[in-house]
Design an enzyme around this catalytic site. Structure first.
Site, mmCIF file in Angstrom:
data_model
loop_
_atom_site.group_PDB
_atom_site.id
_atom_site.type_symbol
_atom_site.label_atom_id
_atom_site.label_comp_id
_atom_site.label_asym_id
_atom_site.label_seq_id
_atom_site.Cartn_x
_atom_site.Cartn_y
_atom_site.Cartn_z
ATOM 1 N N GLY A 352 0.851 -1.180 0.000
ATOM 2 C CA GLY A 352 0.000 0.000 0.000
ATOM 3 C C GLY A 352 0.881 1.223 0.000
ATOM 4 O O GLY A 352 2.107 1.129 0.072
ATOM 5 N N VAL A 359 4.796 1.126 0.918
ATOM 6 C CA VAL A 359 5.140 0.064 1.852
ATOM 7 C C VAL A 359 5.249 -1.240 1.065
ATOM 8 O O VAL A 359 4.364 -1.581 0.287
ATOM 9 C CB VAL A 359 4.056 -0.071 2.946
ATOM 10 C CG1 VAL A 359 4.449 -1.133 3.946
ATOM 11 C CG2 VAL A 359 3.835 1.254 3.649
ATOM 12 N N ASP A 471 -0.936 10.117 14.824
ATOM 13 C CA ASP A 471 -1.661 9.822 13.584
ATOM 14 C C ASP A 471 -2.524 8.574 13.747
ATOM 15 O O ASP A 471 -2.426 7.634 12.965
ATOM 16 C CB ASP A 471 -0.670 9.678 12.420
ATOM 17 C CG ASP A 471 -1.336 9.886 11.063
ATOM 18 O OD1 ASP A 471 -2.532 10.247 11.053
ATOM 19 O OD2 ASP A 471 -0.685 9.678 10.032
HETATM 20 N N1 LIG Z 1 3.438 -3.677 8.992
HETATM 21 C C1 LIG Z 1 2.613 -3.829 7.957
HETATM 22 N N2 LIG Z 1 2.175 -5.050 7.604
HETATM 23 C C2 LIG Z 1 1.307 -5.193 6.573
HETATM 24 N N3 LIG Z 1 0.823 -4.186 5.830
HETATM 25 C C3 LIG Z 1 1.230 -2.950 6.119
HETATM 26 C C4 LIG Z 1 2.142 -2.697 7.199
HETATM 27 N N4 LIG Z 1 2.354 -1.359 7.253
HETATM 28 C C5 LIG Z 1 1.616 -0.803 6.277
HETATM 29 N N5 LIG Z 1 0.930 -1.749 5.571
HETATM 30 C C6 LIG Z 1 0.030 -1.543 4.425
HETATM 31 O O1 LIG Z 1 0.467 -0.421 3.690
HETATM 32 C C7 LIG Z 1 -0.534 0.565 3.593
HETATM 33 C C8 LIG Z 1 0.084 1.935 3.652
HETATM 34 O O2 LIG Z 1 0.589 2.159 4.936
HETATM 35 P P1 LIG Z 1 0.962 3.591 5.460
HETATM 36 O O3 LIG Z 1 1.066 3.509 6.911
HETATM 37 O O4 LIG Z 1 2.141 4.084 4.694
HETATM 38 O O5 LIG Z 1 -0.226 4.497 4.966
HETATM 39 P P2 LIG Z 1 -1.444 5.128 5.696
HETATM 40 O O6 LIG Z 1 -1.485 4.680 7.095
HETATM 41 O O7 LIG Z 1 -2.618 4.844 4.838
HETATM 42 O O8 LIG Z 1 -1.152 6.674 5.580
HETATM 43 P P3 LIG Z 1 -0.153 7.590 6.444
HETATM 44 O O9 LIG Z 1 1.209 7.424 5.853
HETATM 45 O O10 LIG Z 1 -0.684 8.972 6.218
HETATM 46 O O11 LIG Z 1 -0.202 7.134 7.860
HETATM 47 C C9 LIG Z 1 -1.473 0.275 4.751
HETATM 48 O O12 LIG Z 1 -2.785 0.691 4.462
HETATM 49 C C10 LIG Z 1 -1.368 -1.231 4.896
HETATM 50 O O13 LIG Z 1 -2.303 -1.859 4.045
#
Ligand SMILES: Nc1ncnc2c1ncn2[C@@H]1O[C@H](COP(=O)(O)OP(=O)(O)OP(=O)(O)O)[C@@H](O)[C@H]1O
Ligand SMILES: *[C@@H]1O[C@H](CO)[C@@H](O)[C@H](O)[C@H]1NC(C)=O
Ligand SMILES: *[C@@H]1O[C@H](CO)[C@@H](O)[C@H](O)[C@H]1NC(C)=O
Ligand SMILES: *[C@@H]1O[C@H](CO)[C@@H](O)[C@H](O)[C@H]1NC(C)=O
Ligand SMILES: *[C@@H]1O[C@H](CO)[C@@H](O)[C@H](O)[C@H]1NC(C)=O
Ligand SMILES: *[C@@H]1O[C@H](CO)[C@@H](O)[C@H](O)[C@H]1NC(C)=O
Length: 662
Positions: A352, A359, A471
């Site tokens: 994502g 990520v 956040d």
């Molecule tokens: N540790 C993890 N294990 C599995 N999937 C993950 C993990 N971390 C992130 N993801 C996936 O990647 C996506 C993007 O994560 P990210 O935290 O960068 O974005 P966000 O939370 O949507 O936005 P922001 O960066 O503004 O917090 C998530 O929605 C999730 O589906």
């Protein structure tokens, strides 16, 4: 550059009179000596390229034909046929990584000052997106996958009407005239490509075609969609380009542009266009210009190739390492390991993308451990030491409801954070999934809520320092293999605090989760986390986003909506209909009321996480909410505070993520 010199006109650009409804066309071969209305990062380079974005992250740029155009013959007539053609190129200093893209746009105004410089492509913002009052038509060339807009992939072309959610989109490519077979194109390959947009006023048909520069216009369009633009465009309207970068330092160029009303846009002679900067080089650098002529001798070319090969091998795994980092040694991952773990950061491993970057899923080569690698682009070195110290200190936090941060790796311009992999993804996918996908039942939701409360309590009160998450939101709640809720992303907001780039438009915190006092003072505290947690409680129980647009495109704030039902005594009607009535009424009421209490605009009304935990465990009865206490409207508060995500960046995030020891 801005002056209109007739002599330059002949050599660089050919601009034939003003465009009119009768079809006087526009033709730019390069943009030297043209008079476009530009804003943001948009500029004309000395070689005549229109550079919409300049490689700085989180920026937007616009360039418009200065005069308004009439798309209709008569005032109430229908929008007549028009045709556009342009040549563009997308560059980045990272191999095949760019964000977010550019768009050709027809809009009622040239003023996009309130648009966001991220996945919104500089066209709209969280609130305005999708509003029919936008009256814009755009063709997007999008190199990032925004799940929010249901993007099909990170390399697509789409037709957008008032909304970043395309009405029609297709993976980038073209249909070969001879074989009619589909040929993929990579929008961010760094090569120039040509786009044609044709609208047929009679058939109300929009055709979009794209091809490599050396190809003629393919006969079969990539996208052909019937949509009446008479319902969209206003009189008069402006034509131009909009672009934005996200967390990756991309550059978006336009090399040539033609437009015509009621007939085909003039053919762009691609041999007369200015050239894109040499690939793999910063555009200012003249190094390649000097090296290349020397390298003509074959022997030198061969030697050069060998050296480049060796250098590339070294560069591929190059990292930044400084003396102070030795003390953090055990938490440092080698880039080579992460590169292999994610199979070279391939797109198929993307889990994502969020506000900070993409990520990737990976398997560590040595331990075979599943990890999630977050790639954050970061330009500034200042404060890096403190930040890494914090990352490492945060890495020591272990709790069953927190996503374990395993370590980091640092390269030029980017930071890689390595987390435990959460096999069931993020909670928002379950809350806002399509109707027929499985959602979470009440027991699972209540379990996640309690888990997140316990994780947050740990950060606020139980660990050696006070850690403010900053956040909290459904997309930052991840589900492990046993469907336990785990809070992710903590501490990352600090990264942007340290940035030297004060004009960055990244909002630390997310619209709808930001406490009013955070917006006005910019100081984060445990109680601003409680506020966001309250919104999260309502979100999970109601299955609605904190801020949404209702059917009439009015802004609807979840807290206000629940509050209104509470006042009317119909609180239980707000519970997510996808639960189909199967839930524990007492628990749901408790969570809803607690959500309202936590998201109260006054900090003294909000409970701390210790109390929240006691309420959820029914160890303490929830105080009765009084009507006097609950007479507020978050929407008015937000508007009163000048709640505009675009102006927030400088004020938010000056507080401290970790405040002193206890
Ligand atoms: N540790 C993890 N294990 C599995 N999937 C993950 C993990 N971390 C992130 N993801 C996936 O990647 C996506 C993007 O994560 P990210 O935290 O960068 O974005 P966000 O939370 O949507 O936005 P922001 O960066 O503004 O917090 C998530 O929605 C999730 O589906
Ligand atoms: C450029 O356009 C602006 C606005 O239309 C106009 O005021 C200005 O005189 C123009 N400049 C030149 C050099 O044509
Ligand atoms: C653009 O619109 C904003 C309000 O949305 C306004 O404050 C600003 O002055 C406008 N800018 C121009 C150049 O008209
Ligand atoms: C084109 O791209 C699609 C999606 O990325 C991929 O499935 C397909 O194999 C590619 N085709 C070719 C010929 O490269
Ligand atoms: C769009 O494409 C279709 C299919 O090739 C074609 O029949 C139609 O004439 C095109 N319309 C315009 C406006 O170019
Ligand atoms: C468009 O051009 C055609 C001829 O090329 C003409 O017959 C028609 O009237 C024009 N339509 C408009 C709306 O100008």
């Amino acid at each position: 550059m801005k002056f209109f010199l007739p002599c330059l006109l002949v050599s660089f650009g050919l601009h034939l009179a003003t465009i009119s409804a009768d079809g006087n066309p526009l033709l730019y071969l390069g943009f030297s000596s043209t008079n476009l209305s530009m804003d943001g990062t948009a500029t004309i380079t000395p070689s005549g390229l229109l550079e919409l974005t300049n490689g700085i992250v989180n920026r937007k740029g616009h360039a418009f034909y200065p005069d308004p155009l009439s798309f209709r013959k008569s005032h109430n007539g229908k929008v007549q046929s028009f045709s556009v053609s342009f040549v563009f190129g997308i560059r980045s200093s990272y191999l095949s990584m760019t964000q977010h893209g550019l768009a050709f746009v027809v809009a009622p105004s040239k003023n996009f000052s309130d648009a966001l410089a991220n996945q919104y492509l500089g066209l709209t913002n969280t609130v305005k997106n999708g509003n029919p009052k936008n009256h814009f038509f755009a063709v997007e060339l999008d190199t990032a996958l925004s799940i929010e807009f249901k993007d099909i992939n990170a390399n697509h072309v789409g037709i957008n009407i008032n909304d970043l959610n395309s009405i029609e989109s297709s993976s980038a490519g073209y249909y070969d005239d001879k074989s009619d077979s589909f040929q993929n194109l990579s929008l961010n390959s760094g090569d120039a490509m040509q786009v044609w947009v044709d609208y047929g006023g009679e058939a109300k048909q929009i055709n979009v075609t794209i091809a490599p520069l050396e190809k003629e216009k393919p006969v079969r369009p990539l996208i052909s969609k019937t949509h009446d633009l008479s319902m969209v465009l206003q009189e008069p309207a402006y034509i131009g380009f909009s672009s934005s970068t996200g967390a990756v330092n991309s550059r978006h160029y336009v090399l040539g542009w033609s437009f015509s009303m009621n007939r085909s846009a003039p053919k762009i002679d691609t041999t007369k266009l200015p050239k894109l900067p040499p690939k793999g080089q910063k555009p200012q650098s003249k190094l390649l210009d000097i090296i290349l002529p020397i390298g003509t001798a074959t022997s030198i070319i061969v030697m050069g190739a060998i050296i480049i090969l060796l250098l590339r091998r070294r560069l591929r795994y190059a990292e930044l390492k400084e003396d102070w980092e030795t003390e953090f040694g055990p938490h440092r991952f080698s880039y080579k390991d992460l590169y292999h773990a994610t199979e070279g950061f391939q797109n198929k491993n993307i889990l994502g993308a969020g506000g900070f970057g993409k990520v990737y899923k990976g398997i560590l080569p040595s331990s075979k451990l599943n990890v999630a690698v977050k790639r954050v682009s970061h330009e500034s070195r200042q404060g890096m030491k403190e930040f890494i110290a914090e990352v490492v200190s945060i890495g020591r936090i272990r709790h069953r409801n927190l996503v374990q941060l395993l370590g980091y790796c640092r390269r030029k311009g980017e930071l890689l954070l390595v987390y435990d992999y959460m096999s069931n993804g993020s909670l928002d996918n379950y809350l806002y999934c399509e109707e027929n996908n499985p959602t979470l039942n009440w027991a699972q939701r209540f379990w996640v809520i309690k888990g997140i409360a316990s994780g947050l309590l740990y950060l606020h009160e139980k660990w050696e320092k006070v850690v403010i998450h900053r956040d909290i939101k459904a997309s930052n709640v991840l589900l492990d293999s046993e469907m336990n809720g785990r809070l992710g992303d903590f501490g990352l907001a600090r990264l942007y605090d340290h940035g030297t780039d004060l004009q960055t438009t990244h909002v630390v915190g997310t619209m709808g989760y930001l406490a009013p006092e955070l917006v006005s003072t910019g100081k984060a505290s445990p109680l601003t986390d409680v506020f966001a947690f309250g919104t999260f409680l309502l979100e999970v129980t109601c299955g609605k986003r904190p801020v949404s647009n209702d059917t009439d495109y009015n802004q609807e704030v979840l807290v206000d909506w629940v509050l209104e039902h509470w006042r009317k005594g119909s609180l239980i009607e707000t519970v997510d209909t996808r639960l189909r009535g199967y839930y524990n009424v007492d628990e749901a009421c408790l969570v809803l009321k607690l959500g309202l209490l936590c998201s109260h605009p006054f900090t003294n009304v909000r409970p701390n996480m210790h109390k929240v935990m006691q309420y959820l465990d029914c160890d303490l009865p929830l105080p009765e909410l009084t009507h006097a206490e609950m007479s507020f409207s978050m929407l008015t508060l937000m508007q009163g505070e000048g709640f505009d995500p675009y102006t927030l960046s400088s004020s938010i995030g000056t507080g401290s993520g970790i405040s002193g020891g206890r």
